[in-house]
Design an enzyme around this catalytic site. Structure first.
Site, PDB file in Angstrom:
ATOM      1  N   HIS A  80      35.588  14.410  81.088  1.00 46.87           N
ATOM      2  CA  HIS A  80      34.702  14.051  79.971  1.00 46.87           C
ATOM      3  C   HIS A  80      33.346  14.745  80.113  1.00 46.87           C
ATOM      4  O   HIS A  80      32.751  15.178  79.136  1.00 46.87           O
ATOM      5  CB  HIS A  80      34.462  12.540  79.949  1.00 46.87           C
ATOM      6  N   SER A 102      42.294  12.106  84.428  1.00 45.91           N
ATOM      7  CA  SER A 102      42.599  11.192  83.325  1.00 45.91           C
ATOM      8  C   SER A 102      42.081   9.810  83.693  1.00 45.91           C
ATOM      9  O   SER A 102      42.119   9.428  84.876  1.00 45.91           O
ATOM     10  CB  SER A 102      44.120  11.139  83.115  1.00 45.91           C
ATOM     11  N   ASP A 149      44.725  16.698  76.092  1.00 51.33           N
ATOM     12  CA  ASP A 149      45.448  16.037  74.986  1.00 51.33           C
ATOM     13  C   ASP A 149      45.729  17.109  73.936  1.00 51.33           C
ATOM     14  O   ASP A 149      45.108  17.140  72.879  1.00 51.33           O
ATOM     15  CB  ASP A 149      44.601  14.895  74.428  1.00 51.33           C
TER      16      ASP A 149
HETATM   17  O1  PAF Z   1      41.112  11.332  73.568  1.00 53.03           O
HETATM   18  C1  PAF Z   1      40.617  10.185  73.483  1.00 53.03           C
HETATM   19  O2  PAF Z   1      39.953   9.690  74.386  1.00 53.03           O
HETATM   20  C2  PAF Z   1      40.851   9.364  72.219  1.00 53.03           C
HETATM   21  O3  PAF Z   1      42.122   9.588  71.708  1.00 53.03           O
HETATM   22  C3  PAF Z   1      39.775   9.575  71.150  1.00 53.03           C
HETATM   23  C4  PAF Z   1      39.773  11.013  70.644  1.00 53.03           C
HETATM   24  C5  PAF Z   1      38.402   9.256  71.722  1.00 53.03           C
HETATM   25  C6  PAF Z   1      40.036   8.667  69.952  1.00 53.03           C
HETATM   26  O4  PAF Z   1      40.009   7.318  70.320  1.00 53.03           O
END
Ligand code: PAF
Length: 274
Positions: A33, A181, A146
């Protein structure tokens, strides 16, 4: 960094902001992230991150209740990475009433993740569109981990004419190759040792493809068999065209190898562009 929890206050805070890069998350933040935040920061001077565990994208049998909720730690990390605003709404803010208007994604959302998690992409597309409408970003950053989600959200933005640039950030991996993850924290120690095998298997298939093997269906079966043999419960190993997401055919220039499988109760996904 400001932490804002209501739509009204967020809108007034962002009203004068000419250029926003947005990173939607469900929290449980890790270095993957934070790479998205860095990519956002390189794009514009103002970064908004959201933290919201979106019930709409979980099946009733899935881990909505135990999904990591680590708001304090997440905000600390975001502050250290110079996010400007964190939007952390409650469920009643985003879903004050039953959400009856839903984004209905095209058939590419019914395969792979969509086959094993029916309704998942409807839930993702709906919340992401809502967040886009609330935040009004010029740029939004999503991780390649993803991969199918990224593909579907790109299509949504294109087909619904949203004036938003979608930026893709590379998957961040642990030194042994495991894709980071939020769900990795569910893994028991012996499962954590086994977990890098998913990426290793995808890499083996990638090597075969690079050296000219175009028997994609056979490669998918081989990959599944390897994981089966090591105690995984495989949902899919698939070779797809990167642009159309259709099953890869000989002659496809760019393919992606994707896998989803369970180790015990934890479901992991990963992919590799070839
Ligand atoms: O990838 C994610 O963490 C989620 O699918 C998202 C894009 C924040 C939508 O809830």
């Amino acid at each position: 960094m400001e932490i804002i929890t209501t739509i009204g206050s967020l809108r007034s805070r962002l009203r004068q902001q000419p250029s926003i890069a947005f990173v939607p998350t469900m929290g449980g933040l890790h270095d993957g992230h934070l790479a998205l935040i860095r990519a956002a920061r390189q794009k514009t001077g103002f970064v908004v991150a959201s933290i919201f565990v979106n019930r709409l994208q979980f099946l009733p049998t899935e881990d909505f209740d135990r999904y990591p909720r680590t708001l304090e730690e997440d905000c600390r990390l975001l502050q250290n990475h110079h996010a400007d605003v964190v939007f952390a709404p409650g469920e009643k803010d985003l879903y004050p009433a039953l959400q009856e208007f839903l984004v209905d994604p095209p058939s590419m959302a019914d395969t792979l993740e969509g086959e094993f998690r029916p309704g998942f992409f409807r839930g993702v597309s709906t919340i992401v569109l809502k967040l886009f409408n609330i935040v009004g970003p010029q740029v939004a950053v999503f991780g390649k981990k993803d991969y199918q989600q990224l593909h579907i959200l790109r299509e949504m933005v294109k087909q619904l004419n949203l004036p938003i640039e979608i930026l893709a950030a590379d998957t961040v991996r642990a030194p042994d190759g495991l894709a980071l993850s939020s769900r990795n924290r569910y893994l028991a120690p012996e499962e954590r040792c086994q977990a890098p095998r998913l990426y290793q298997t995808l890499r083996q298939l990638g090597q075969e493809i690079k050296s000219g093997n175009t028997s994609f269906r056979e490669l998918e079966e081989n990959g599944t068999a390897v994981l089966d043999r090591h105690g995984w419960k495989v949902d899919y190993v698939a070779v797809r065209d990167q642009n159309t997401f259709a099953p890869a055919q000989a002659g496809n220039e760019r393919v992606v190898v994707l896998g989803a499988a369970r180790l015990g109760k934890t479901r992991l996904i990963d992919n590799l562009e070839v």
